[in-house]
Motif scaffolding. Structure first.
Motif, mmCIF file in Angstrom:
data_model
loop_
_atom_site.group_PDB
_atom_site.id
_atom_site.type_symbol
_atom_site.label_atom_id
_atom_site.label_comp_id
_atom_site.label_asym_id
_atom_site.label_seq_id
_atom_site.Cartn_x
_atom_site.Cartn_y
_atom_site.Cartn_z
ATOM 1 N N GLU A 1 0.835 -1.201 0.000
ATOM 2 C CA GLU A 1 0.000 0.000 0.000
ATOM 3 C C GLU A 1 0.870 1.251 0.000
ATOM 4 O O GLU A 1 0.568 2.239 -0.685
ATOM 5 C CB GLU A 1 -0.923 -0.007 1.222
ATOM 6 C CG GLU A 1 -1.890 1.170 1.260
ATOM 7 C CD GLU A 1 -2.817 1.119 2.461
ATOM 8 O OE1 GLU A 1 -3.311 2.195 2.861
ATOM 9 O OE2 GLU A 1 -3.056 0.013 2.985
ATOM 10 N N ALA A 2 1.960 1.212 0.781
ATOM 11 C CA ALA A 2 2.869 2.358 0.850
ATOM 12 C C ALA A 2 3.561 2.595 -0.490
ATOM 13 O O ALA A 2 3.713 3.740 -0.930
ATOM 14 C CB ALA A 2 3.900 2.138 1.950
ATOM 15 N N LEU A 3 3.972 1.511 -1.148
ATOM 16 C CA LEU A 3 4.632 1.647 -2.452
ATOM 17 C C LEU A 3 3.655 2.192 -3.495
ATOM 18 O O LEU A 3 4.030 3.028 -4.333
ATOM 19 C CB LEU A 3 5.201 0.301 -2.906
ATOM 20 C CG LEU A 3 6.401 -0.218 -2.106
ATOM 21 C CD1 LEU A 3 6.728 -1.652 -2.498
ATOM 22 C CD2 LEU A 3 7.621 0.688 -2.324
ATOM 23 N N LEU A 4 2.409 1.744 -3.446
ATOM 24 C CA LEU A 4 1.391 2.261 -4.352
ATOM 25 C C LEU A 4 1.134 3.745 -4.079
ATOM 26 O O LEU A 4 0.934 4.542 -5.004
ATOM 27 C CB LEU A 4 0.094 1.460 -4.198
ATOM 28 C CG LEU A 4 -1.081 1.901 -5.091
ATOM 29 C CD1 LEU A 4 -0.714 1.747 -6.559
ATOM 30 C CD2 LEU A 4 -2.330 1.089 -4.755
ATOM 31 N N PHE A 5 1.155 4.101 -2.800
ATOM 32 C CA PHE A 5 0.931 5.497 -2.404
ATOM 33 C C PHE A 5 2.005 6.415 -3.001
ATOM 34 O O PHE A 5 1.704 7.543 -3.416
ATOM 35 C CB PHE A 5 0.926 5.605 -0.880
ATOM 36 C CG PHE A 5 0.724 7.006 -0.372
ATOM 37 C CD1 PHE A 5 -0.551 7.534 -0.253
ATOM 38 C CD2 PHE A 5 1.814 7.796 -0.019
ATOM 39 C CE1 PHE A 5 -0.735 8.841 0.199
ATOM 40 C CE2 PHE A 5 1.634 9.087 0.432
ATOM 41 C CZ PHE A 5 0.354 9.615 0.555
ATOM 42 N N ILE A 6 3.250 5.931 -3.024
ATOM 43 C CA ILE A 6 4.346 6.728 -3.604
ATOM 44 C C ILE A 6 4.014 7.081 -5.056
ATOM 45 O O ILE A 6 4.164 8.235 -5.483
ATOM 46 C CB ILE A 6 5.690 5.960 -3.526
ATOM 47 C CG1 ILE A 6 6.132 5.811 -2.074
ATOM 48 C CG2 ILE A 6 6.761 6.669 -4.345
ATOM 49 C CD1 ILE A 6 6.356 7.107 -1.336
ATOM 50 N N GLN A 7 3.560 6.095 -5.818
ATOM 51 C CA GLN A 7 3.241 6.299 -7.234
ATOM 52 C C GLN A 7 2.018 7.191 -7.425
ATOM 53 O O GLN A 7 2.022 8.086 -8.262
ATOM 54 C CB GLN A 7 2.980 4.939 -7.905
ATOM 55 C CG GLN A 7 4.183 4.020 -7.969
ATOM 56 C CD GLN A 7 5.074 4.319 -9.168
ATOM 57 O OE1 GLN A 7 4.787 5.216 -9.943
ATOM 58 N NE2 GLN A 7 6.156 3.575 -9.303
ATOM 59 N N SER A 8 0.976 6.930 -6.629
ATOM 60 C CA SER A 8 -0.311 7.582 -6.878
ATOM 61 C C SER A 8 -0.459 8.961 -6.244
ATOM 62 O O SER A 8 -1.164 9.823 -6.782
ATOM 63 C CB SER A 8 -1.451 6.679 -6.391
ATOM 64 O OG SER A 8 -1.348 6.470 -4.989
ATOM 65 N N GLU A 9 0.200 9.187 -5.099
ATOM 66 C CA GLU A 9 -0.022 10.454 -4.392
ATOM 67 C C GLU A 9 1.249 11.242 -4.082
ATOM 68 O O GLU A 9 1.280 12.459 -4.230
ATOM 69 C CB GLU A 9 -0.802 10.199 -3.099
ATOM 70 C CG GLU A 9 -2.210 9.646 -3.355
ATOM 71 C CD GLU A 9 -3.105 9.762 -2.141
ATOM 72 O OE1 GLU A 9 -3.115 10.844 -1.519
ATOM 73 O OE2 GLU A 9 -3.786 8.766 -1.820
ATOM 74 N N TRP A 10 2.311 10.551 -3.622
ATOM 75 C CA TRP A 10 3.507 11.287 -3.211
ATOM 76 C C TRP A 10 4.174 11.992 -4.401
ATOM 77 O O TRP A 10 4.404 13.208 -4.353
ATOM 78 C CB TRP A 10 4.511 10.348 -2.529
ATOM 79 C CG TRP A 10 5.773 11.048 -2.087
ATOM 80 C CD1 TRP A 10 6.853 11.355 -2.863
ATOM 81 C CD2 TRP A 10 6.073 11.560 -0.784
ATOM 82 N NE1 TRP A 10 7.813 12.009 -2.129
ATOM 83 C CE2 TRP A 10 7.350 12.141 -0.846
ATOM 84 C CE3 TRP A 10 5.393 11.555 0.434
ATOM 85 C CZ2 TRP A 10 7.967 12.733 0.258
ATOM 86 C CZ3 TRP A 10 6.000 12.144 1.532
ATOM 87 C CH2 TRP A 10 7.273 12.725 1.436
ATOM 88 N N ILE A 11 4.496 11.265 -5.451
ATOM 89 C CA ILE A 11 5.190 11.848 -6.599
ATOM 90 C C ILE A 11 4.382 12.979 -7.238
ATOM 91 O O ILE A 11 4.942 14.051 -7.520
ATOM 92 C CB ILE A 11 5.560 10.756 -7.628
ATOM 93 C CG1 ILE A 11 6.582 9.769 -7.020
ATOM 94 C CG2 ILE A 11 6.121 11.381 -8.900
ATOM 95 C CD1 ILE A 11 7.896 10.402 -6.583
ATOM 96 N N PRO A 12 3.052 12.812 -7.467
ATOM 97 C CA PRO A 12 2.275 13.928 -8.017
ATOM 98 C C PRO A 12 2.271 15.166 -7.117
ATOM 99 O O PRO A 12 2.168 16.297 -7.606
ATOM 100 C CB PRO A 12 0.861 13.345 -8.148
ATOM 101 C CG PRO A 12 1.074 11.873 -8.292
ATOM 102 C CD PRO A 12 2.240 11.568 -7.403
ATOM 103 N N ALA A 13 2.358 14.964 -5.800
ATOM 104 C CA ALA A 13 2.317 16.096 -4.861
ATOM 105 C C ALA A 13 3.668 16.782 -4.726
ATOM 106 O O ALA A 13 3.740 17.942 -4.314
ATOM 107 C CB ALA A 13 1.849 15.621 -3.481
#
Length: 334
Positions: free
Chosen positions: A231-243
């Motif tokens: 879930e954390a790795l998916l979060f990096i792709q979906s939310e962290w990098i865009p932000a």
């Protein structure tokens, strides 16, 4: 201009008095290292000192602010002053070589030559070594002013050749109270006062929607890492990098992440220090019970190492994925 001068004199009275006494007593050094947190007024003090060194009619070691030289220093058009800032990721050897060439050639106006290096901790090794040779053997009337918010990141050999001028931040509790009186929530005030020591900058940051989103993103990463590594790795792709579109955004995000772990350590140790995220006490208390001191220390070190790699050539997504894997190791029962 007058407001800026009065502000820096009020906020860093001891620093300004020390610089003016150095000038008054004719004990100018050839290199100074201005060390202090972001927002403590290092840039303004460097400008004030440069004016004093070049002023046509200073009075009692205070620049007049109105002569031709003072006005050109203020507008950054004086030919005897060279400003160096990071070129992309860092300050490069070529920048230092070009600086030294400018400082040693003829054709300047009469008077002292000054170079100001902003974010001096960003000098790569080659640049720092090139500067070191010039610091050891300066030619003529040359004054160096290095600005840094990370004194420990400056090469010890450069530290030893500079006079260190320390800029003290204002009391954080007073800054928070001022911001809260101005309508900013206590939790946001606590966060922004960790990012800058300047009240006005903190106020602007608190009202910035992008920063508010960044703050939420950092807290969501901590929660995602707590639940599941995938879930954390998916979060990096979906939310962290865009932000975190720019490297400066990523650096700020990593700073916030580091401060979050510091909060968790403080809660585990039962310290009464002012938190960066006071609105996260319940979540952080749970994490403090899960994680050992050694893992918390390892996690903070991992974030610091990620900050160093950020200004290398490493892919930012890969950097964050590696960081998440290291942080996940810390979620173990005591």
């Amino acid at each position: 201009m007058e407001q800026m001068v009065n502000d820096i004199k009020q906020r860093q009275k001891a620093v300004i008095e020390r610089l003016e006494a150095t000038y008054r007593n004719n004990r100018l050094g050839h290199a100074y290292l201005f060390d202090g947190e972001t927002g403590t007024g290092k840039e303004a003090a460097a400008t004030h000192f440069a004016k004093l060194l070049l002023c046509e009619q200073p009075v009692n070691a205070v620049p007049c602010e109105t002569c031709h030289n003072c006005r050109r220093v203020e507008s950054r058009t004086h030919p005897n002053i060279t400003m160096i800032e990071p070129d992309g990721q860092d300050i490069k050897k070529e920048q230092m070589s070009s600086l030294i060439m400018r400082m040693t050639k003829k054709g300047y106006e009469p008077g002292r030559k000054i170079y100001i290096i902003s974010r001096a901790e960003r000098m790569n090794i080659a640049a720092a070594n090139t500067l070191l040779k010039f610091l050891e053997e300066p030619e003529g009337e040359v004054t160096a002013i290095l600005l840094t918010s990370s004194y420990q990141s400056i090469l010890p050999t450069i530290q030893s050749r500079c006079q260190r001028i320390t800029f003290l931040p204002p009391r954080r509790e007073e800054m928070i109270a001022t911001l809260v009186d101005g309508g900013i929530t206590a939790s946001m005030a606590a966060t922004v006062t960790m990012m800058t020591a300047d009240v006005e900058q903190a106020r602007l940051l608190a009202g910035n929607d992008q920063f508010a989103h960044m703050r939420k993103t950092v807290l969501k990463l901590i929660e995602a890492s707590d639940r599941n590594v995938n879930e954390a790795l998916l979060f990096i792709q979906s939310e962290w990098i865009p932000a975190m579109k720019e490297k400066e955004d990523m650096e700020r995000g990593l700073d916030l992440l580091l401060y979050a772990y510091r909060d968790i350590v403080s809660m585990k140790a039962g310290l009464q220090s002012e938190m960066t995220f006071p609105d996260q006490q319940q979540i952080f208390r749970g994490l403090s019970m899960k994680m050992t001191y050694s893992r918390l220390s390892a996690n903070m070190e991992a974030v610091l190492q990620a900050k160093k790699k950020l200004y290398g050539n490493m892919n930012r997504t890969l950097l964050m994925e590696q960081l998440v894997l290291k942080l996940q190791e810390g979620l173990m029962l005591v």
